[in-house]
Write a protein that holds these residues in place. Structure first.
Motif, PDB file in Angstrom:
ATOM      1  N   HIS A 146     -37.446 -60.059 -38.827  1.00  0.00           N
ATOM      2  CA  HIS A 146     -38.953 -60.375 -38.216  1.00  0.00           C
ATOM      3  C   HIS A 146     -38.445 -61.654 -37.080  1.00  0.00           C
ATOM      4  N   TYR A 197     -39.013 -61.927 -33.138  1.00  0.00           N
ATOM      5  CA  TYR A 197     -39.915 -62.927 -32.207  1.00  0.00           C
ATOM      6  C   TYR A 197     -38.893 -63.666 -31.379  1.00  0.00           C
ATOM      7  N   ASP A 211     -47.269 -60.957 -26.670  1.00  0.00           N
ATOM      8  CA  ASP A 211     -47.110 -59.951 -27.555  1.00  0.00           C
ATOM      9  C   ASP A 211     -47.009 -60.174 -29.016  1.00  0.00           C
ATOM     10  N   TYR A 212     -46.169 -61.115 -29.351  1.00  0.00           N
ATOM     11  CA  TYR A 212     -46.016 -61.511 -30.556  1.00  0.00           C
ATOM     12  C   TYR A 212     -47.176 -62.259 -31.172  1.00  0.00           C
ATOM     13  N   ASP A 264     -50.163 -61.946 -30.161  1.00  0.00           N
ATOM     14  CA  ASP A 264     -51.483 -61.206 -30.537  1.00  0.00           C
ATOM     15  C   ASP A 264     -51.358 -60.241 -31.610  1.00  0.00           C
ATOM     16  N   THR A 265     -50.045 -59.898 -31.994  1.00  0.00           N
ATOM     17  CA  THR A 265     -49.868 -59.026 -33.013  1.00  0.00           C
ATOM     18  C   THR A 265     -49.888 -59.777 -34.419  1.00  0.00           C
ATOM     19  N   PHE A 266     -49.326 -60.901 -34.390  1.00  0.00           N
ATOM     20  CA  PHE A 266     -48.996 -61.672 -35.762  1.00  0.00           C
ATOM     21  C   PHE A 266     -49.901 -63.126 -35.975  1.00  0.00           C
ATOM     22  N   GLY A 307     -54.263 -62.121 -33.236  1.00  0.00           N
ATOM     23  CA  GLY A 307     -54.873 -60.924 -33.678  1.00  0.00           C
ATOM     24  C   GLY A 307     -55.309 -60.982 -34.911  1.00  0.00           C
ATOM     25  N   PRO A 308     -54.392 -61.163 -36.058  1.00  0.00           N
ATOM     26  CA  PRO A 308     -54.831 -61.044 -37.391  1.00  0.00           C
ATOM     27  C   PRO A 308     -55.928 -62.019 -37.726  1.00  0.00           C
ATOM     28  N   ASP A 360     -54.580 -60.048 -43.229  1.00  0.00           N
ATOM     29  CA  ASP A 360     -54.379 -59.251 -42.133  1.00  0.00           C
ATOM     30  C   ASP A 360     -52.897 -59.296 -41.586  1.00  0.00           C
ATOM     31  N   TYR A 361     -52.471 -60.548 -41.595  1.00  0.00           N
ATOM     32  CA  TYR A 361     -51.054 -60.967 -40.973  1.00  0.00           C
ATOM     33  C   TYR A 361     -50.034 -60.156 -42.112  1.00  0.00           C
ATOM     34  N   ALA A 417     -50.037 -56.551 -41.423  1.00  0.00           N
ATOM     35  CA  ALA A 417     -49.415 -56.319 -40.052  1.00  0.00           C
ATOM     36  C   ALA A 417     -47.785 -56.212 -40.205  1.00  0.00           C
TER      37      ALA A 417
END
Length: 318
Positions: free
Chosen positions: A272, A276, A287-288, A290-292, A295-296, A301-302, A305
């Motif tokens: 992981h 990153y 992008d990272y 937003d995803t981790f 976004g969550p 939610d994290y 993901a």
């Protein structure tokens, strides 16, 4: 002689105090709050300190929640050897001023967001070293105006780069010594393995700076892998790293140190962190994030993901 034990069960009898007759004594209040509440508190502060050691016990869940809560313009006093925790905050744009001893990813190389921010002067950097952070924290923890040191900075150019390092004359010997100022923070965030509802925390790894960091802060929030009863904390008080009277709030955050390691629970998620580092080096930190991070909507939610299979695999490797 009057017996000090109850004749019914043989247990020690607490003597009655006539001064307390008829009074209802106050009960201790649980300090447990939600992760969202903790993030909002952190986001409202300006000087943040944290401990941990490189990729060990970093309070990552608290950091992600603070970013989601809109933290900005932070002055950060990091661990003496920092890594993902600090670099992520730089990538998210929430740090204004940073005291720097070391920030890196060990085998993965330099911290990419920190390097870019340093090269572009996107943040203010206070050049420091381990003694500066250690002694500055101790000065703040003890309420001292400074701590004098000698034999550390005489052969370096660090005093030319760090205006916080000053000299005084020792009134006893007449010798000139360097002084390190107190590094006091508005809030300190830590990740523990166990904490009870009243804040008595056990940190099973780290660099022994955690207690001083807590003492040097106005507010202390601790996340933990699990919340235990105060009776368990009492089983062996010697294992309590941070006593509850120093702690303002506790948060239940399983995998709250991920992707760094939590001693006794899971190892660091090297894959992981490599993802990153690669993303930031390629300019794809959004992008990272937003995803981790952004976004969550929650810690759950994290974890979704990241993936349950990945998380359980990290537990197997302990």
């Amino acid at each position: 002689m009057t017996s000090q034990h109850d004749p019914q069960d043989g247990k020690p009898r607490v003597p009655e105090n006539p001064d307390l007759a008829g009074l209802t004594l106050p009960q201790r209040r649980s300090k447990e709050i939600s992760l969202a509440e903790a993030g909002a508190i952190i986001a409202g502060k300006k000087v943040l300190s944290l401990a941990g050691s490189q990729i060990v016990n970093s309070p990552m869940a608290l950091i992600r929640e603070a970013i989601r809560a809109g933290a900005s313009g932070l002055t950060v006093i990091p661990a003496i050897d920092a890594s993902m925790a600090i670099d992520l905050m730089i990538a998210a744009g929430v740090i204004d001023t940073l005291i720097v001893s070391y920030i890196g990813f060990e085998t993965l190389g330099l911290a990419p967001a920190f390097r870019h921010a340093a090269e572009t002067k996107a943040i203010t950097i206070i050049e420091a070293d381990e003694p500066f952070i250690v002694h500055g924290t101790r000065a703040a923890a003890a309420g001292l105006p400074f701590i004098p040191v000698r034999g550390i900075y005489e052969a370096t150019d660090l005093p030319k780069l760090n205006p916080m390092l000053k000299t005084v004359v020792d009134p006893y010997t007449g010798e000139t010594v360097t002084t390190i100022p107190p590094l006091k923070s508005d809030i300190c965030i830590l990740h523990a393995q166990e904490v009870d509802p009243f804040g008595n925390a056990q940190l099973w790894a780290g660099n022994q700076q955690e207690l001083d960091k807590a003492k040097a802060a106005e507010t202390v929030i601790i996340s933990a892998e699990r919340i235990v009863s105060v009776d368990k904390s009492r089983l062996d008080p010697r294992k309590v790293t941070i006593p509850g009277h120093l702690v303002d709030a506790v948060v239940h955050a399983p995998f709250g140190a991920h992707p760094t390691m939590s001693a006794g629970f899971y190892v660091a998620d090297d894959a992981h962190m490599k993802a990153y580092v690669d993303a930031v080096r390629k300019g794809r930190q959004e992008d990272y994030l937003d995803t981790f991070v952004r976004g969550p909507r929650s810690h759950t939610d994290y974890l979704d993901a990241v993936g349950i299979e990945r998380l359980t695999a990290l537990m197997r490797e302990v």
